[in-house]
Design an enzyme around this catalytic site. Structure first.
Site, PDB file in Angstrom:
ATOM      1  N   THR A  74       8.950   5.402 -28.482  1.00 39.46           N
ATOM      2  CA  THR A  74       8.289   6.325 -27.558  1.00 39.46           C
ATOM      3  C   THR A  74       9.089   7.595 -27.376  1.00 39.46           C
ATOM      4  OG1 THR A  74       7.297   4.458 -26.388  1.00 39.46           O
ATOM      5  CG2 THR A  74       7.357   6.572 -25.234  1.00 39.46           C
ATOM      6  N   THR A  75      10.359   7.463 -27.021  1.00 39.44           N
ATOM      7  CA  THR A  75      11.204   8.639 -26.836  1.00 39.44           C
ATOM      8  C   THR A  75      11.344   9.401 -28.142  1.00 39.44           C
ATOM      9  OG1 THR A  75      12.442   7.332 -25.230  1.00 39.44           O
ATOM     10  CG2 THR A  75      13.396   9.418 -25.879  1.00 39.44           C
ATOM     11  N   TYR A 166       6.705  -4.936 -29.262  1.00 35.10           N
ATOM     12  CA  TYR A 166       7.037  -3.859 -28.332  1.00 35.10           C
ATOM     13  C   TYR A 166       5.956  -3.834 -27.248  1.00 35.10           C
ATOM     14  CZ  TYR A 166       8.168   1.006 -26.926  1.00 35.10           C
ATOM     15  OH  TYR A 166       8.497   2.153 -26.229  1.00 35.10           O
ATOM     16  N   LYS A 196      10.630  -6.289 -27.011  1.00 37.57           N
ATOM     17  CA  LYS A 196      11.097  -5.110 -26.275  1.00 37.57           C
ATOM     18  C   LYS A 196      10.151  -5.000 -25.077  1.00 37.57           C
ATOM     19  CE  LYS A 196      11.935  -0.122 -26.677  1.00 37.57           C
ATOM     20  NZ  LYS A 196      11.232   0.358 -25.476  1.00 37.57           N
ATOM     21  N   SER A 198       8.955  -3.403 -22.021  1.00 40.58           N
ATOM     22  CA  SER A 198       8.963  -2.147 -21.263  1.00 40.58           C
ATOM     23  C   SER A 198       7.876  -2.161 -20.197  1.00 40.58           C
ATOM     24  CB  SER A 198       8.785  -0.960 -22.214  1.00 40.58           C
ATOM     25  OG  SER A 198       9.872  -0.869 -23.098  1.00 40.58           O
ATOM     26  N   GLY A 222      13.212  -2.602 -21.170  1.00 37.07           N
ATOM     27  CA  GLY A 222      12.989  -1.195 -21.453  1.00 37.07           C
ATOM     28  C   GLY A 222      12.723  -0.309 -20.270  1.00 37.07           C
ATOM     29  N   ASP A 224      14.826   1.386 -17.634  1.00 42.29           N
ATOM     30  CA  ASP A 224      16.261   1.588 -17.412  1.00 42.29           C
ATOM     31  C   ASP A 224      16.676   1.444 -15.953  1.00 42.29           C
ATOM     32  OD1 ASP A 224      15.695   2.301 -19.984  1.00 42.29           O
ATOM     33  OD2 ASP A 224      16.786   4.188 -19.955  1.00 42.29           O
ATOM     34  N   SER A 241      15.903   5.151 -22.994  1.00 40.94           N
ATOM     35  CA  SER A 241      16.220   6.545 -23.296  1.00 40.94           C
ATOM     36  C   SER A 241      17.487   7.030 -22.600  1.00 40.94           C
ATOM     37  CB  SER A 241      15.042   7.441 -22.917  1.00 40.94           C
ATOM     38  OG  SER A 241      14.746   7.307 -21.538  1.00 40.94           O
TER      39      SER A 241
END
Length: 332
Positions: A74-75, A166, A196, A198, A222, A224, A241
């Site tokens: 994504t980032t 993901y 992952k 998120s 994911g 943060d 990120s």
């Protein structure tokens, strides 16, 4: 995810890898891996900026102590790139990361199955340590069996490469619970390595970990600003990120959690949250992440690709002042 817990115009990567690693067949991440979700670097012309990746790798390893990256996520604006651009970026991260990075996971998700399969074959051919796939989000799977069938068709194109799902429902709108997805997954996808994760649904994450009694799967968190909570329920690591520019501090939080020194770990998490809370109020996304990464690292990330637009000069000034004002424990 730097698989501390990567972004684009040349591709960003994040993923935190703060602890020991074990091998199981192919390379396996374990015990608080931190991965950088790399930023994608672009030139002002809009082309990907491949030459800067070598500098990016050295910065992550030497300045942030991040040795794992998640490429074309994504980032990294992976879904805004052409198939050829994604291949070029994956190849360059593998080349520049040789003997420097521990793990490179390539995101190969796309809106259609043939492109996912092509990218999976390419990732396998260049020696990626893992591949990850996002759920397709225009024509969405609505049931577990539909999603598993899609993932299996991609994973089968790279039969020797560890496979990660993901899970990012805030962007895909695919809200199939991971707890449900994991039931019987290994029989259908033998290379399935983990998730992952998120999403802010720590109940779903906790149920996944509770059922993962043998430690068969990895759960890389994911979000943060909620990493400490995810660690408390058993997450193995993180992809994000902020580890591009706060990787060193997050490593110290992981070390404090492992001691255990929960009070110190909380300090690091609260301060990361303080910065993110501030910039979110200003408007914070991929473009703004690239701006922060640029002023912290000195590496030009370039503008994002349309429809995203560049961060404003006002944002940059305020975000830099805020980050500079934070006093980390022990002066870190």
């Amino acid at each position: 995810m730097a698989c501390s817990n990567s972004q684009e115009k040349f591709g960003t990567a994040n993923y935190l890898s703060g602890g020991r690693e074990t091998a199981r067949g192919n390379s396996r991440l374990s015990c608080y891996p931190r991965m950088s979700n790399r930023c994608q670097g672009f030139l002002t012309s809009g082309k990907i900026n491949l030459p800067v990746i070598g500098q990016y790798v050295d910065y992550l390893v030497n300045e942030q102590n991040v040795k794992n990256v998640f490429v074309n996520g994504t980032t990294g604006e992976g879904l805004s790139l052409s198939i050829q651009e994604r291949k070029q970026l994956a190849e360059e991260w593998m080349y520049q990361g040789k003997d420097k990075l521990d793990h490179v996971i390539i995101h190969v998700g796309a809106l259609n199955l043939p492109e996912c399969q092509e990218l999976a074959r390419h990732a396998a051919a260049i020696g990626a340590g893992g591949i990850a796939v996002i759920a397709p989000f225009f024509f969405k799977p609505t049931k577990k069996d539909e999603l598993v069938a899609f993932l299996q068709k991609v994973a089968s194109e790279a039969p020797e490469v560890p496979f990660y799902y993901y899970h990012i429902p805030p962007l895909t709108g695919v809200k199939i619970r991971v707890e449900e997805l994991l039931d019987g997954i290994k029989a259908q996808i033998p290379t399935f390595q983990g998730v992952k994760f998120s999403d802010t649904d720590l109940l779903d994450l906790a149920q996944c970990i509770n059922k993962n009694e043998t430690g068969e799967f990895e759960f890389l968190y994911g979000v943060d600003e909620q990493l400490l909570g995810a660690l408390a329920v058993g997450a193995n690591g993180a992809v994000g990120s902020t580890y591009n520019y706060l990787g060193r501090q997050t490593n110290l939080m992981l070390q404090a959690f492992a001691k255990p020194d929960f009070a110190l770990a909380q300090q690091y998490q609260f301060l990361t949250g303080e910065f993110l809370n501030f910039v979110i109020k200003l408007g914070f996304g991929v473009a703004q992440t690239k701006a922060v990464m640029t002023f912290v690292s000195g590496i030009p990330m370039g503008p994002p690709r349309l429809p995203l637009v560049d961060a404003s000069s006002e944002f940059i000034v305020k975000a830099k002042a805020k980050l500079d004002s934070i006093v980390w424990p022990h002066g870190d």
